[in-house]
Design an enzyme around this catalytic site. Structure first.
Site, PDB file in Angstrom:
ATOM      1  N   LYS A  95      24.874  37.638  29.375  1.00  0.00           N
ATOM      2  CA  LYS A  95      23.964  36.496  29.426  1.00  0.00           C
ATOM      3  C   LYS A  95      24.769  35.213  29.569  1.00  0.00           C
ATOM      4  O   LYS A  95      25.684  34.954  28.777  1.00  0.00           O
ATOM      5  CB  LYS A  95      23.163  36.419  28.125  1.00  0.00           C
ATOM      6  CG  LYS A  95      21.766  36.975  28.223  1.00  0.00           C
ATOM      7  CD  LYS A  95      21.109  36.792  26.880  1.00  0.00           C
ATOM      8  CE  LYS A  95      19.618  36.864  26.969  1.00  0.00           C
ATOM      9  NZ  LYS A  95      19.009  36.663  25.657  1.00  0.00           N
TER      10      LYS A  95
HETATM   11  C1  E4P Z   1      15.466  36.046  25.324  1.00  0.00           C
HETATM   12  O1  E4P Z   1      16.289  36.551  26.048  1.00  0.00           O
HETATM   13  C2  E4P Z   1      15.817  35.070  24.299  1.00  0.00           C
HETATM   14  O2  E4P Z   1      16.964  35.495  23.628  1.00  0.00           O
HETATM   15  C3  E4P Z   1      14.768  34.816  23.271  1.00  0.00           C
HETATM   16  O3  E4P Z   1      13.545  35.370  23.654  1.00  0.00           O
HETATM   17  C4  E4P Z   1      14.733  33.375  22.869  1.00  0.00           C
HETATM   18  O4  E4P Z   1      13.529  33.072  22.266  1.00  0.00           O
HETATM   19  P1  E4P Z   1      13.286  31.975  21.156  1.00  0.00           P
HETATM   20  O5  E4P Z   1      12.529  30.872  21.784  1.00  0.00           O
HETATM   21  O6  E4P Z   1      12.474  32.698  20.134  1.00  0.00           O
HETATM   22  O7  E4P Z   1      14.622  31.545  20.634  1.00  0.00           O
END
Ligand code: E4P
Length: 246
Positions: A93
């Protein structure tokens, strides 16, 4: 239409994997930081062992995020993840951004799958896809927050004034639909992952808007398959049959 699990919790991952609906796992540094401290390599190794236990291909996509904003460091971390985890399904990522496009491009040219994360707009998604991202992660909940968050009032005004965004950019369903349309029209194989999920309705709406994948926090899995009328009718079947046998 695929379901990913958005967690690094080993028990939650196992509960999901053993039910067979999981096509991938996503984590981020904040998600990993919720788990007991045991070192990144050790914890990811345990996730990989679980995947191998339940997925015969042993190749389920598992996203691990770089933890730097420096180009060289991001590339070095990604290469190290690939070497030290030794897991073929590993996706790195990388958050979206100008410098990060070079990282995405470099990694994808090395054959490393990139999940471009923290994407809030269609233009971010398209730039990441064109740079070589295998996945673009659009943050459903945070896209909505972006239109309301008081702390960013002046940033928002500036983006409006510059015509970088308009009101439609705060509607996650529109962002996902437009991104999907553009990817399809361009014959790009990049897949949309919708993350930042806060309720079951938005999971449904994300799929209907064109998400290839929704990455879902485990607390929503049971509510996704529960309904009071299901309970009522199942109880009725069991009681009617019990009475008939008696
Ligand atoms: C997805 O890949 C993200 O890591 C995650 O859904 C982030 O979401 P949040 O807004 O709950 O931090």
């Amino acid at each position: 239409m695929k379901i990913f699990v958005d967690t690094a919790n080993l028990a939650d991952i196992e509960e999901a994997l053993k039910r067979g609906f999981v096509s991938g796992i996503t984590t981020n540094p904040s998600i990993l930081a919720k788990e007991p401290k045991s070192g990144l390599e050790n914890h990811v190794g345990k996730i990989v062992d679980l995947i191998k236990k339940y997925d015969p291909s042993g190749n389920l996509p598992l996203s691990i995020e770089v933890f730097s904003r420096n180009q060289e460091e991001m590339i070095a971390q990604a290469v190290k993840f690939k070497e030290s985890f030794g897991y073929p399904g590993l996706c790195v990522k990388v958050h979206v951004g100008w410098d990060e496009l070079a990282v995405i491009n470099d990694l994808s040219r090395q054959g490393i799958d990139v999940n471009c994360t923290a994407v809030m707009t269609v233009t971010q998604a398209i730039m990441a896809a064109r740079a070589g991202a295998r996945y673009v992660s659009l943050f459903w909940g945070r896209i909505g927050d972006a239109g309301k968050d008081e702390k960013f009032a002046s940033d928002r005004e500036k983006m409006f004034a510059d015509k970088t965004i308009d009101d439609s950019d705060f509607n996650p369903a529109i962002a996902v639909r437009r991104t999907r349309d553009l990817l399809d029209k361009s014959n790009l194989t990049t897949e949309i992952i919708v993350g930042s999920i806060r309720n079951v309705v938005s999971i449904r709406d994300a799929y209907l808007s064109g998400a290839h994948i929704v990455t879902i926090p485990p607390k929503f899995f049971s509510p996704m398959v529960s309904h009071y009328k299901t309970n009522e009718v199942v109880e009725m079947f069991l009681n009617d049959f019990k009475n008939w046998l008696a």
